[in-house]
Write an enzyme that holds these catalytic residues in place. Structure first.
Site, PDB file in Angstrom:
ATOM      1  N   HIS A 202       0.082  -1.229  -0.145  1.00  0.00           N
ATOM      2  CA  HIS A 202      -0.004   0.079  -0.054  1.00  0.00           C
ATOM      3  C   HIS A 202       1.044   0.793   0.250  1.00  0.00           C
ATOM      4  O   HIS A 202       0.889   2.367  -0.825  1.00  0.00           O
ATOM      5  CB  HIS A 202      -1.112   0.426   1.007  1.00  0.00           C
ATOM      6  CG  HIS A 202      -2.200   0.928   1.016  1.00  0.00           C
ATOM      7  ND1 HIS A 202      -3.078   0.942   0.557  1.00  0.00           N
ATOM      8  CD2 HIS A 202      -2.514   2.851   1.729  1.00  0.00           C
ATOM      9  CE1 HIS A 202      -4.279   2.052   0.339  1.00  0.00           C
ATOM     10  NE2 HIS A 202      -3.216   2.865   0.709  1.00  0.00           N
ATOM     11  N   ARG A 309     -12.567   6.330  -2.128  1.00  0.00           N
ATOM     12  CA  ARG A 309     -11.925   5.343  -1.978  1.00  0.00           C
ATOM     13  C   ARG A 309     -12.869   5.746   0.131  1.00  0.00           C
ATOM     14  O   ARG A 309     -12.095   6.875   0.624  1.00  0.00           O
ATOM     15  CB  ARG A 309     -10.648   5.523  -1.553  1.00  0.00           C
ATOM     16  CG  ARG A 309     -10.075   4.854  -2.500  1.00  0.00           C
ATOM     17  CD  ARG A 309      -9.435   4.196  -2.172  1.00  0.00           C
ATOM     18  NE  ARG A 309      -7.922   3.437  -3.648  1.00  0.00           N
ATOM     19  CZ  ARG A 309      -7.350   4.276  -4.482  1.00  0.00           C
ATOM     20  NH1 ARG A 309      -6.983   4.930  -4.765  1.00  0.00           N
ATOM     21  NH2 ARG A 309      -6.588   3.436  -5.352  1.00  0.00           N
ATOM     22  N   ARG A 346     -17.594   4.450  -3.500  1.00  0.00           N
ATOM     23  CA  ARG A 346     -16.757   3.002  -3.582  1.00  0.00           C
ATOM     24  C   ARG A 346     -17.732   2.906  -1.599  1.00  0.00           C
ATOM     25  O   ARG A 346     -17.091   3.989  -0.848  1.00  0.00           O
ATOM     26  CB  ARG A 346     -15.173   2.387  -3.266  1.00  0.00           C
ATOM     27  CG  ARG A 346     -15.422   1.051  -3.217  1.00  0.00           C
ATOM     28  CD  ARG A 346     -14.310   0.464  -3.226  1.00  0.00           C
ATOM     29  NE  ARG A 346     -13.111   1.180  -2.441  1.00  0.00           N
ATOM     30  CZ  ARG A 346     -12.014   1.217  -2.488  1.00  0.00           C
ATOM     31  NH1 ARG A 346     -11.910   0.440  -3.298  1.00  0.00           N
ATOM     32  NH2 ARG A 346     -10.846   1.252  -2.089  1.00  0.00           N
ATOM     33  N   GLU A 449     -13.247  -7.787  -8.223  1.00  0.00           N
ATOM     34  CA  GLU A 449     -11.277  -7.886  -7.813  1.00  0.00           C
ATOM     35  C   GLU A 449     -11.588  -9.465  -6.830  1.00  0.00           C
ATOM     36  O   GLU A 449     -10.492  -9.728  -6.482  1.00  0.00           O
ATOM     37  CB  GLU A 449     -11.971  -7.319  -6.562  1.00  0.00           C
ATOM     38  CG  GLU A 449     -11.992  -5.422  -6.684  1.00  0.00           C
ATOM     39  CD  GLU A 449     -11.932  -5.001  -5.045  1.00  0.00           C
ATOM     40  OE1 GLU A 449     -10.826  -4.489  -4.138  1.00  0.00           O
ATOM     41  OE2 GLU A 449     -12.954  -4.744  -4.032  1.00  0.00           O
ATOM     42  N   ASN A 472      -5.629  -4.289  -8.599  1.00  0.00           N
ATOM     43  CA  ASN A 472      -5.257  -5.000  -6.997  1.00  0.00           C
ATOM     44  C   ASN A 472      -5.521  -6.507  -6.726  1.00  0.00           C
ATOM     45  O   ASN A 472      -4.256  -6.753  -6.448  1.00  0.00           O
ATOM     46  CB  ASN A 472      -4.287  -3.561  -6.606  1.00  0.00           C
ATOM     47  CG  ASN A 472      -4.347  -2.306  -7.166  1.00  0.00           C
ATOM     48  OD1 ASN A 472      -3.656  -2.165  -8.323  1.00  0.00           O
ATOM     49  ND2 ASN A 472      -4.945  -0.923  -5.955  1.00  0.00           N
ATOM     50  N   ASP A 473      -6.281  -5.843  -6.615  1.00  0.00           N
ATOM     51  CA  ASP A 473      -6.733  -7.098  -5.557  1.00  0.00           C
ATOM     52  C   ASP A 473      -6.850  -8.577  -6.639  1.00  0.00           C
ATOM     53  O   ASP A 473      -7.170  -9.282  -6.215  1.00  0.00           O
ATOM     54  CB  ASP A 473      -8.054  -6.644  -4.917  1.00  0.00           C
ATOM     55  CG  ASP A 473      -7.266  -6.193  -3.225  1.00  0.00           C
ATOM     56  OD1 ASP A 473      -6.768  -6.477  -3.005  1.00  0.00           O
ATOM     57  OD2 ASP A 473      -8.526  -5.454  -2.936  1.00  0.00           O
ATOM     58  N   ARG A 483       0.081  -9.562  -1.205  1.00  0.00           N
ATOM     59  CA  ARG A 483       0.574  -8.434  -1.615  1.00  0.00           C
ATOM     60  C   ARG A 483       1.512  -7.177  -1.037  1.00  0.00           C
ATOM     61  O   ARG A 483       2.268  -6.527  -1.645  1.00  0.00           O
ATOM     62  CB  ARG A 483       0.298  -7.302  -3.041  1.00  0.00           C
ATOM     63  CG  ARG A 483      -1.317  -6.980  -2.632  1.00  0.00           C
ATOM     64  CD  ARG A 483      -1.735  -5.868  -3.490  1.00  0.00           C
ATOM     65  NE  ARG A 483      -3.528  -5.388  -3.269  1.00  0.00           N
ATOM     66  CZ  ARG A 483      -3.200  -3.919  -3.222  1.00  0.00           C
ATOM     67  NH1 ARG A 483      -2.341  -2.961  -2.973  1.00  0.00           N
ATOM     68  NH2 ARG A 483      -4.676  -3.725  -2.032  1.00  0.00           N
ATOM     69  N   CYS A 520      -9.845   1.141 -11.946  1.00  0.00           N
ATOM     70  CA  CYS A 520     -10.056   1.217 -11.330  1.00  0.00           C
ATOM     71  C   CYS A 520      -8.751   1.020 -10.983  1.00  0.00           C
ATOM     72  O   CYS A 520      -7.981   1.905  -9.737  1.00  0.00           O
ATOM     73  CB  CYS A 520     -10.976   2.015 -10.555  1.00  0.00           C
ATOM     74  SG  CYS A 520     -11.291   0.412  -9.134  1.00  0.00           S
TER      75      CYS A 520
END
Length: 593
Positions: A202, A309, A346, A449, A472-473, A483, A520
């Site tokens: 992150h 977010r 979200r 995801e 990412n996920d 990750r 995204c």
């Protein structure tokens, strides 16, 4: 002497500045700058905290039983002596006066300086006194907390660089949690270095989104670098240069100027429509974390917010979650600022590497979760907290009266959860009607995801109006890679054939069913994937505002119809990245980066 430290390059560019070390104290330390007019008050606050600890230790010393061991009294005497030593008290005061650090930050900074001196002592007994120093500092920091003070959640304006003097600053730490990154993203730091972390941790993602040079996984960086060292962060090569020579320093300053010139050229594309060579208009949206980011969206020339977010509104709050009214004000601020442009909010995505401040009872519950990435997170967490979720849904629905709002749900994987979600939304609407509060029926989207969601997309789209692919996920769950885990982060591979096939299938199926689809995740803002995603048929990208211009530049040079012919070849290849690289030199629809 100049030293080079090697790590992983995660955010491109060059940062040059004075090192600011974040101490690895067991006590949480706030880091913020103090207004010039408040310097004397902050020095007095430091003195009051020290005096409070002196009183506590003196009282403890007076309460020691007569039959207690002499070493106990001697230990308290050592702590009292350390409290009044000029190397701690006077030097800490200088951090406040000269660098405008708050008292906690100043104290932890001086702890780092003195701790290094203890480490270098030959006498073992003296080296062991470092633990006493750490205990004393932690007592004073705790006392400062009891006395109160400002919060980093309300830092000085971004432009007040003079608080830290004329020199730019770079942050060096063992690691930076997402909640801390939220704090530091609004500060004056021009680069980051961490001992741990991977390319897709992150910390790395936030550094890239901020367009700030960063190196992670630099192992002993926080031990090698000392407070106020001059350092260079080479975000392209993954190198940190400590106390560089004048020649090296000038070379990197030249590189910095070149980067600034390129950014100025990209800024000229800000208001140019994003259209491919074959005439397809492309929607470039922005990802944001806080209401204050809304202006950056407009400045970047993005045509809306593709991902707000909302979980960042819930972080750094000492366990006190934002209520409906506070959330409504936050969402409304963004919607009003965008003045009719779409805003996709979200629902809270808490869990995995983004944790809330919790009570001890809540932490006990979390500690039993051995793998938070597979645990109670995102929509699972929201459904387990119906009161909190209802407040968020009502706040989002109420904000919809001010503009075009869309609601996005993270980590969708089960139809049972989808049905519960729809029920929760309908319940929130009914509650607003009962209160006579206005709202608009918003479009509802699912984040793709989890591989299960991608594979069952036709069933999901019976309930949703659009989908957004969170790469990412999706990569993490497709490849069974955490990750955030350094041991396996090298296996995190966005070019993996299975990942590319899932993305291509999701885009194709959503379009076949007449539903909007966007990406995204990190891949949307990475120019290396622009042609590939356009060839898959993607027409909506969402990324950090700082990435919009570079992706637009790429789009303007691409013939997506030509790349579309090669998508199957790339996705079916054993090594898609190699195949893609070869095609880039041969495909006429590619005109370089």
């Amino acid at each position: 002497m100049s030293i080079q430290v090697f790590g992983l390059p995660v955010s491109r560019g060059v940062a040059i500045g004075r090192a600011v070390l974040v101490a690895s104290s067991r006590v949480d330390v706030a880091h913020y700058y103090v207004e010039a007019a408040m310097i004397d008050a902050e020095v007095r606050r430091l003195g009051a905290a020290r005096d409070l600890v002196v009183q506590e230790l003196t009282a403890l010393k007076g309460d020691v039983p007569e039959d207690a061991h002499d070493e106990l009294v001697a230990l308290l005497d050592v702590h009292l002596m350390l409290l009044q030593d000029d190397s701690l008290s006077e030097a800490t005061r200088q951090w406040i006066v000269e660098r405008h650090y708050n008292a906690e930050w100043a104290l932890s900074s001086q702890l780092e300086v003195i701790a290094r001196q203890f480490d270098e002592m030959e006498d073992e007994y003296l080296r062991d006194r470092k633990a006493d120093l750490e205990q004393v500092v932690e007592r004073v920091i705790t006392a400062l907390g009891r006395l109160g003070g400002d919060s980093f959640d309300n830092p000085p304006p971004q432009g007040q660089r003079d608080f830290a003097g004329e020199d730019p600053l770079v942050l060096v730490a063992n690691d930076i949690a997402p909640a801390d990154m939220l704090k530091f993203r609004r500060s004056v730091f021009t680069g980051f270095v961490t001992d741990v972390g991977g390319r897709n941790s992150h910390t790395a993602i936030v550094a890239r989104s901020m367009d700030i040079p960063a190196v992670v996984g630099a192992r002993e960086a926080s031990r090698i670098v000392t407070q106020d060292d001059w350092i260079i962060i080479d975000g392209d090569a993954g190198v940190v240069i400590v106390n560089p020579s004048p020649i090296v320093l000038e070379e990197y300053r030249f590189r910095q100027r070149q980067v600034e010139l390129e950014r100025a050229r990209l800024d000229r594309l800000r208001h140019t429509p994003a259209v491919t060579l074959d005439g397809h208009p492309i929607e470039l949206l922005a990802n944001i974390e806080l209401p204050s980011d809304a202006q950056a969206v407009l400045d970047a020339g993005a045509v809306g917010v593709g991902l707000f977010r909302s979980e960042f509104l819930f972080m750094n709050r000492a366990g006190r979650l934002p209520g409906e009214e506070e959330q409504y004000e936050a969402y409304s601020k963004v919607v009003k600022a965008l003045a009719g442009l779409p805003v996709t909010i979200r629902t809270v995505d808490i869990g995995a590497d983004k944790q809330l401040d919790r009570t001890p009872q809540q932490m006990e519950r979390v500690d039993h979760n051995l793998n938070p990435a597979l645990g109670l997170r995102a929509i699972r967490w929201s459904l387990s907290e119906p009161e909190m979720f209802g407040e968020q849904l009502r706040a989002i629905l109420r904000a919809s009266v001010h503009g075009k709002v869309r609601l996005l749900v993270p980590m969708v994987a089960q139809l049972r959860e989808v049905r519960l979600l729809i029920e929760a939304i309908e319940r929130a609407k009914a509650q607003l009607r009962a209160r006579a509060q206005a709202y608009v029926d918003v479009a509802i989207g699912a984040m793709i995801e989890v591989p299960a969601a991608a594979l069952m997309l036709p069933s999901l789209l019976k309930y949703f109006d659009f989908v957004s692919i969170g790469t990412n996920d999706l990569i993490q769950y497709t490849l069974a890679i955490d990750r955030a885990d350094e041991a396996v982060s090298h296996l995190y591979d966005p070019w993996h054939p299975a990942v590319l096939r899932l993305i291509a299938q999701t885009i194709a199926k959503a379009q076949e069913l007449g539903k909007e689809v966007s990406v995204c995740g990190e891949m949307a803002g990475d120019p290396a994937f622009t042609e590939l995603l356009l060839g898959m048929g993607l027409r909506s990208f969402s990324m950090h505002p700082t990435q919009v211009s570079s992706i637009k530049k790429r789009i303007l040079r691409v013939d997506s119809s030509v790349w579309n012919k090669h998508i199957d070849l790339i996705c079916e290849a054993d090594d898609p990245q190699v195949t893609y690289g070869r095609l880039q030199t041969a495909v006429p629809g590619h005109v370089g980066g």
